[in-house]
Design an enzyme around this catalytic site. Sequence first.
Site, PDB file in Angstrom:
ATOM      1  N   PHE A 245       2.697 -60.761 -88.651  1.00  0.00           N
ATOM      2  CA  PHE A 245       1.618 -60.241 -89.495  1.00  0.00           C
ATOM      3  C   PHE A 245       0.958 -59.039 -88.823  1.00  0.00           C
ATOM      4  CE2 PHE A 245      -2.863 -59.994 -90.580  1.00  0.00           C
ATOM      5  CZ  PHE A 245      -2.842 -60.049 -91.959  1.00  0.00           C
TER       6      PHE A 245
ATOM      7  N   ASP B   5       3.317 -58.181 -94.753  1.00  0.00           N
ATOM      8  CA  ASP B   5       4.138 -59.087 -93.936  1.00  0.00           C
ATOM      9  C   ASP B   5       5.126 -59.815 -94.862  1.00  0.00           C
ATOM     10  OD1 ASP B   5       5.094 -60.719 -91.928  1.00  0.00           O
ATOM     11  OD2 ASP B   5       3.315 -61.999 -91.841  1.00  0.00           O
TER      12      ASP B   5
ATOM     13  N   ARG C 288      -3.147 -73.205 -95.447  1.00  0.00           N
ATOM     14  CA  ARG C 288      -4.017 -72.114 -95.895  1.00  0.00           C
ATOM     15  C   ARG C 288      -5.340 -72.673 -96.446  1.00  0.00           C
ATOM     16  NH1 ARG C 288      -0.556 -69.767 -99.218  1.00  0.00           N
ATOM     17  NH2 ARG C 288      -1.543 -70.711-101.013  1.00  0.00           N
TER      18      ARG C 288
HETATM   19  C1  SPV Z   1       1.733 -64.299 -88.016  1.00  0.00           C
HETATM   20  O1  SPV Z   1       0.719 -64.061 -87.344  1.00  0.00           O
HETATM   21  O2  SPV Z   1       2.597 -63.463 -88.259  1.00  0.00           O
HETATM   22  C2  SPV Z   1       1.937 -65.658 -88.547  1.00  0.00           C
HETATM   23  C3  SPV Z   1       0.793 -66.504 -88.765  1.00  0.00           C
HETATM   24  O3  SPV Z   1       3.073 -66.010 -88.817  1.00  0.00           O
HETATM   25  S1  SPV Z   1       0.320 -66.288 -90.421  1.00  0.00           S
HETATM   26  O4  SPV Z   1       0.146 -64.874 -90.667  1.00  0.00           O
HETATM   27  O5  SPV Z   1      -0.920 -67.034 -90.607  1.00  0.00           O
HETATM   28  O6  SPV Z   1       1.378 -66.838 -91.265  1.00  0.00           O
HETATM   29 MG    MG Z   2       4.389 -64.454 -88.992  1.00  0.00          MG
END
Ligand code: SPV
Ligand code: MG
Length: 290
Positions: free
Chosen positions: A44, A54, A188
Amino acid sequence: MAAGTKLRQVLAGKGLIEAMAAHSPLSAMLAAEAGFDAIWASGFELSAMYGLPDVSLVSMTQHLDMTRAMAERSGLPVVADVDTGFGNAINVLYVVEQYERAGVAAIVMEDKSFPKVTSLIAGGRQEMVRIEEFQGKIEAARSARTDKDLLFVARTEALIAGLGQDEALKRARAYEAAGADMILVHSRQKTPDEIEAFVKAWDGKAPIALVPTAYPQMTVARVRALKKIGLLIWGNHAIRASVAAMRKTFAQIRKEGGIAGVEGSIATVEDVFDLQGMGKVKDNEGRFLR
Ligand code: SPV
Ligand code: MG
């Protein structure tokens, strides 16, 4: 000492690894300076750093290069977020070989299908691969590692996909049976309830990893009280802190028509010199510049 061995020692010694997200060697160095145990090489964060969503747009090579640089410059064990493993079990063989060579301590792979959509967005297409297929990817990852201390973390997105706790537990058990060293379960939900219920119901031996971005009430103390957590990942706080700080500074410079006003609130050039290692640079006569 190999990075995986170092990370396992942290877990054995402290009972919990606290990892901070990073998207660059500099952010990884600042996380090390702050005292975190490990770096989360977040997909991300790196996607955001490129100004991209992402959704599997950042390539393996881009992520791998940055991960290698973060490991080298921070000196901390790096937990690599390889998303879905960039393909099937065949791709995973190559991914693990490459990331191990880059010096990572742990690899986290999730059970969604490629291309993935970030777990953090409501309404995203959260498609999962079959349990047997993901078990095959875990077995591939295990067989590809030459350093047996390289930690392999299987991440289930069952709760993110709305499949419920029974499916999350079923998958977690199947992934442990396939050889995962640790299970990351993601949620989430805005409160820790869903995750705490999962953790209480978890009957496996593998420690659990959490990324409590959506439920920030989850503190280190609360995680420790759950007893079964081995890895706590602060998932995206480096990039979010950078965005907020840059926005504030840029707006002030625009408003004031100059840079004098921000001098007191940004890092000094000397501070950046230190981070860059300017202390090692010499002039033409061989004298250190600083
Ligand atoms: C990331 O930081 O890329 C993750 C965690 O995989 S999340 O974005 O919460 O999926
Ligand atoms: Mg990730």
